[in-house]
Design a protein around this motif. Structure first.
Motif, PDB file in Angstrom:
ATOM      1  N   GLN A  58       1.244  -1.633   0.190  1.00 30.65           N
ATOM      2  CA  GLN A  58       0.084  -0.030  -0.160  1.00 30.65           C
ATOM      3  C   GLN A  58       0.674   1.240  -0.134  1.00 30.65           C
ATOM      4  OE1 GLN A  58      -2.989   0.476  -0.583  1.00 30.65           O
ATOM      5  NE2 GLN A  58      -2.792   2.860  -0.236  1.00 30.65           N
ATOM      6  N   VAL A  59       1.896   1.787   0.894  1.00 30.97           N
ATOM      7  CA  VAL A  59       2.979   2.781   0.830  1.00 30.97           C
ATOM      8  C   VAL A  59       3.348   2.607  -0.491  1.00 30.97           C
ATOM      9  CG1 VAL A  59       4.959   3.280   1.807  1.00 30.97           C
ATOM     10  CG2 VAL A  59       3.432   2.119   3.687  1.00 30.97           C
ATOM     11  N   GLU A  60       3.967   1.598  -1.208  1.00 32.95           N
ATOM     12  CA  GLU A  60       4.302   1.394  -2.385  1.00 32.95           C
ATOM     13  C   GLU A  60       3.500   2.174  -3.455  1.00 32.95           C
ATOM     14  OE1 GLU A  60       6.172  -2.028  -3.658  1.00 32.95           O
ATOM     15  OE2 GLU A  60       7.257  -1.929  -1.640  1.00 32.95           O
ATOM     16  N   ARG A  61       2.200   1.833  -3.425  1.00 36.14           N
ATOM     17  CA  ARG A  61       0.769   2.179  -4.051  1.00 36.14           C
ATOM     18  C   ARG A  61       0.511   3.899  -4.272  1.00 36.14           C
ATOM     19  NH1 ARG A  61      -1.339  -2.796  -3.232  1.00 36.14           N
ATOM     20  NH2 ARG A  61      -2.549  -1.794  -1.624  1.00 36.14           N
ATOM     21  N   HIS A  62       0.766   4.484  -2.784  1.00 38.32           N
ATOM     22  CA  HIS A  62       0.720   5.752  -2.540  1.00 38.32           C
ATOM     23  C   HIS A  62       1.815   6.335  -3.237  1.00 38.32           C
ATOM     24  CE1 HIS A  62      -0.302   9.269  -0.178  1.00 38.32           C
ATOM     25  NE2 HIS A  62       0.778   9.275  -0.039  1.00 38.32           N
ATOM     26  N   LEU A  63       2.934   5.951  -2.842  1.00 41.01           N
ATOM     27  CA  LEU A  63       3.827   6.947  -3.652  1.00 41.01           C
ATOM     28  C   LEU A  63       3.941   6.533  -5.133  1.00 41.01           C
ATOM     29  CD1 LEU A  63       6.366   5.675  -0.648  1.00 41.01           C
ATOM     30  CD2 LEU A  63       5.563   7.575  -0.658  1.00 41.01           C
ATOM     31  N   THR A  64       3.304   5.929  -4.987  1.00 41.90           N
ATOM     32  CA  THR A  64       3.606   5.919  -7.354  1.00 41.90           C
ATOM     33  C   THR A  64       2.395   6.698  -7.741  1.00 41.90           C
ATOM     34  OG1 THR A  64       4.843   3.531  -7.017  1.00 41.90           O
ATOM     35  CG2 THR A  64       3.105   4.225  -8.668  1.00 41.90           C
ATOM     36  N   SER A  65       1.672   6.348  -7.595  1.00 42.72           N
ATOM     37  CA  SER A  65       0.296   7.935  -7.242  1.00 42.72           C
ATOM     38  C   SER A  65       0.646   9.036  -7.090  1.00 42.72           C
ATOM     39  CB  SER A  65      -0.940   7.176  -6.785  1.00 42.72           C
ATOM     40  OG  SER A  65      -0.345   7.462  -5.558  1.00 42.72           O
ATOM     41  N   LYS A  66       1.400   9.547  -5.981  1.00 42.96           N
ATOM     42  CA  LYS A  66       2.072  10.996  -6.040  1.00 42.96           C
ATOM     43  C   LYS A  66       2.856  11.203  -6.718  1.00 42.96           C
ATOM     44  CE  LYS A  66      -1.949  11.003  -2.677  1.00 42.96           C
ATOM     45  NZ  LYS A  66      -3.015  11.628  -3.878  1.00 42.96           N
ATOM     46  N   ALA A  67       3.481  10.338  -6.943  1.00 41.28           N
ATOM     47  CA  ALA A  67       5.921  10.335  -7.151  1.00 41.28           C
ATOM     48  C   ALA A  67       5.840   9.630  -8.284  1.00 41.28           C
ATOM     49  CB  ALA A  67       6.687  10.844  -6.090  1.00 41.28           C
ATOM     50  N   ALA A  68       5.923   9.623  -9.482  1.00 42.99           N
ATOM     51  CA  ALA A  68       5.948   8.087 -10.370  1.00 42.99           C
ATOM     52  C   ALA A  68       7.639   7.390 -10.078  1.00 42.99           C
ATOM     53  CB  ALA A  68       5.781   8.477 -11.846  1.00 42.99           C
ATOM     54  N   LEU A  69       8.144   8.433  -9.661  1.00 48.75           N
ATOM     55  CA  LEU A  69       9.859   8.330  -9.395  1.00 48.75           C
ATOM     56  C   LEU A  69      10.166   8.998  -7.422  1.00 48.75           C
ATOM     57  CD1 LEU A  69      12.824   6.698  -9.807  1.00 48.75           C
ATOM     58  CD2 LEU A  69      13.177   9.077 -10.896  1.00 48.75           C
ATOM     59  N   VAL A  70       9.870   8.561  -6.927  1.00 46.38           N
ATOM     60  CA  VAL A  70      10.611   8.763  -5.893  1.00 46.38           C
ATOM     61  C   VAL A  70      12.321   9.877  -6.031  1.00 46.38           C
ATOM     62  CG1 VAL A  70      11.183   8.231  -3.307  1.00 46.38           C
ATOM     63  CG2 VAL A  70       9.625   6.883  -4.361  1.00 46.38           C
ATOM     64  N   GLY A  71      12.055  10.348  -5.181  1.00 44.56           N
ATOM     65  CA  GLY A  71      13.506  11.200  -6.005  1.00 44.56           C
ATOM     66  C   GLY A  71      14.639  11.407  -4.787  1.00 44.56           C
ATOM     67  N   LYS A  72      15.418  11.849  -5.293  1.00 46.82           N
ATOM     68  CA  LYS A  72      17.104  12.067  -4.422  1.00 46.82           C
ATOM     69  C   LYS A  72      16.820  11.969  -3.174  1.00 46.82           C
ATOM     70  CE  LYS A  72      19.227  13.048  -8.731  1.00 46.82           C
ATOM     71  NZ  LYS A  72      20.397  14.190  -9.339  1.00 46.82           N
ATOM     72  N   CYS A  73      17.681  11.458  -2.431  1.00 47.34           N
ATOM     73  CA  CYS A  73      17.726  11.829  -0.567  1.00 47.34           C
ATOM     74  C   CYS A  73      18.721  13.577  -1.183  1.00 47.34           C
ATOM     75  CB  CYS A  73      18.293  11.254  -0.725  1.00 47.34           C
ATOM     76  SG  CYS A  73      19.101  11.378   1.533  1.00 47.34           S
ATOM     77  N   PRO A  74      17.806  14.295   0.035  1.00 47.36           N
ATOM     78  CA  PRO A  74      17.681  15.509   0.463  1.00 47.36           C
ATOM     79  C   PRO A  74      19.407  15.408   1.080  1.00 47.36           C
ATOM     80  CG  PRO A  74      16.688  15.389   1.810  1.00 47.36           C
ATOM     81  CD  PRO A  74      16.523  14.090   1.006  1.00 47.36           C
ATOM     82  N   VAL A  75      19.747  14.725   1.666  1.00 45.32           N
ATOM     83  CA  VAL A  75      21.139  14.898   2.241  1.00 45.32           C
ATOM     84  C   VAL A  75      22.344  14.166   1.401  1.00 45.32           C
ATOM     85  CG1 VAL A  75      22.630  13.489   4.069  1.00 45.32           C
ATOM     86  CG2 VAL A  75      20.194  14.685   3.968  1.00 45.32           C
ATOM     87  N   CYS A  76      22.192  13.333   0.477  1.00 41.91           N
ATOM     88  CA  CYS A  76      23.341  12.443  -0.131  1.00 41.91           C
ATOM     89  C   CYS A  76      22.659  12.565  -1.846  1.00 41.91           C
ATOM     90  CB  CYS A  76      23.874  10.961   0.384  1.00 41.91           C
ATOM     91  SG  CYS A  76      22.825   9.417   0.096  1.00 41.91           S
ATOM     92  N   SER A  77      21.784  12.781  -2.455  1.00 43.36           N
ATOM     93  CA  SER A  77      21.190  12.592  -3.865  1.00 43.36           C
ATOM     94  C   SER A  77      21.439  11.469  -4.055  1.00 43.36           C
ATOM     95  CB  SER A  77      22.117  13.918  -4.676  1.00 43.36           C
ATOM     96  OG  SER A  77      22.624  14.291  -3.848  1.00 43.36           O
ATOM     97  N   GLN A  78      20.945  10.810  -3.134  1.00 46.81           N
ATOM     98  CA  GLN A  78      20.946   8.861  -3.751  1.00 46.81           C
ATOM     99  C   GLN A  78      19.400   8.776  -4.026  1.00 46.81           C
ATOM    100  OE1 GLN A  78      23.383   6.232  -4.797  1.00 46.81           O
ATOM    101  NE2 GLN A  78      24.081   8.545  -4.306  1.00 46.81           N
ATOM    102  N   ARG A  79      19.000   7.941  -5.049  1.00 49.03           N
ATOM    103  CA  ARG A  79      18.144   7.498  -4.793  1.00 49.03           C
ATOM    104  C   ARG A  79      17.629   6.044  -4.183  1.00 49.03           C
ATOM    105  NH1 ARG A  79      14.356  10.457  -8.490  1.00 49.03           N
ATOM    106  NH2 ARG A  79      16.143  12.189  -9.721  1.00 49.03           N
TER     107      ARG A  79
END
Length: 105
Positions: free
Chosen positions: A20-41
């Motif tokens: 459900q978390v994965e579905r929710h995140l995918t529906s809001k942002a198809a690609l989860v963004g880069k980490c604001p600390v280290c820029s990794q995904r």
């Protein structure tokens, strides 16, 4: 991912909740963004639900109200982001009427 052994499994996310978390995140942002600390995904889910206590003037109220969250953790640096468990559909709001979103009276 290592975890603290508390002996309490009620807060452990089930496979269905994780999906459900994965579905929710995918529906809001198809690609989860880069980490604001280290820029990794390279994000992962924490194994348990988290509770964020409501502020009470600097005092801790044991057993007081909290906001339930799911934690996303950067696998590279450990930065942790919180996703509200009710808004994401992982938990149902106890005050939510069956027709979704209408408060019980």
């Amino acid at each position: 991912m290592s975890e603290l052994n508390t002996g309490i499994d009620e807060s452990r996310l089930t496979l269905e909740q994780r999906q459900q978390v994965e579905r929710h995140l995918t529906s809001k942002a198809a690609l989860v963004g880069k980490c604001p600390v280290c820029s990794q995904r390279n994000w992962g889910l924490l194994d348990h639900l988290l509770h964020v206590p409501i502020y009470h003037g600097g005092s801790l109220v044991v057993g007081g109200p909290t906001y339930p969250h799911v934690g996303l953790i950067c696998q590279n640096c450990g930065n942790t982001q919180l996703i509200n468990a009710v808004v994401s559909g992982v938990l149902k709001n106890k005050d939510e009427a069956p027709n979704r979103g209408q408060a019980n009276e």
